[in-house]
Design an enzyme around this catalytic site. Structure first.
Site, PDB file in Angstrom:
ATOM      1  N   CYS A   1      93.467  27.162  55.511  1.00  0.00           N
ATOM      2  CA  CYS A   1      92.128  27.613  55.834  1.00  0.00           C
ATOM      3  C   CYS A   1      92.256  29.228  56.026  1.00  0.00           C
ATOM      4  O   CYS A   1      93.602  29.695  55.604  1.00  0.00           O
ATOM      5  CB  CYS A   1      91.695  27.179  57.097  1.00  0.00           C
ATOM      6  SG  CYS A   1      92.672  27.507  58.632  1.00  0.00           S
ATOM      7  N   ALA A   2      91.589  30.009  56.530  1.00  0.00           N
ATOM      8  CA  ALA A   2      91.549  31.233  56.726  1.00  0.00           C
ATOM      9  C   ALA A   2      92.684  31.792  57.697  1.00  0.00           C
ATOM     10  O   ALA A   2      93.355  32.880  57.531  1.00  0.00           O
ATOM     11  CB  ALA A   2      90.312  31.948  56.969  1.00  0.00           C
TER      12      ALA A   2
END
Length: 190
Positions: free
Chosen positions: A66-67
């Protein structure tokens, strides 16, 4: 529940050719740049994708990204509870890019796509400002600003974000069914 296995950006890069990479960010975030070869399965679609993910896990190791690593860690825990072993990328795509590794940008990248963090900052700031401005008319509106402040504190303490969960449901953050179907097919074909 134990923490998922974590790979650093360098470790992941060295093994990228043998990993099945699942990016659990929203489609809008995924379009802003993702690990080469990553497949987009938004976090709130994991349950729907579980049979395809199980099938892929039989053929190779799965890396969830994810980020920042928070959502991917949650995804790894959810998948582990369903018997699917995975690893997460420490620091997410942010750490990957900071280490100088390339992000893939699809040709159809939406120029208006914003990261979830940026969407949350805009929304929180706008709601706080609106609460303060409207609070000049009626004092009770200041409670809106106080509520957002409390939510941000809770978010920091728990490493979760309710506002991000709500924003993820907006149309520009939702996968098109055809895109999700193609991803699930790609997982089954691995």
């Amino acid at each position: 529940m134990s923490s998922p296995h974590t790979l650093g950006a360098g470790q992941a890069r060295a093994r990228l050719h043998e990993l099945i990479v699942l990016d659990v960010r929203t489609p809008g975030e995924y379009a802003t740049g993702h690990l080469p070869g990553a497949l987009n399965v938004p976090l709130d679609h994991l349950k729907q994708a579980l049979p395809s993910i199980r099938h892929a896990a039989e053929r190779g190791d799965i890396l969830v990204v994810c980020a920042s690593g928070a959502r991917s860690e949650n995804a790894c825990k959810s998948l582990a509870a369903q018997g699917v072993a995975t690893a997460t990328l420490a620091g997410g795509t942010g750490a990957w890019a900071a280490d100088g590794h390339p992000l893939h940008h699809p040709d159809h990248t939406r120029s208006t796509a914003w990261s979830m963090e940026r969407q949350v900052r805009l929304t929180a700031g706008a709601v706080v400002l609106a609460g303060l401005v409207l609070g000049r008319l009626r004092a009770a509106f200041r409670l809106v600003s106080a509520g957002v402040a409390g939510g941000l504190i809770f978010s920091a303490l728990t490493n979760t974000c309710g506002m991000a969960a709500v924003l993820a449901k907006l149309p520009h953050n939702r996968p098109h069914q055809g895109d999700l179907d193609a991803t699930l097919t790609a997982l089954r074909d691995r």
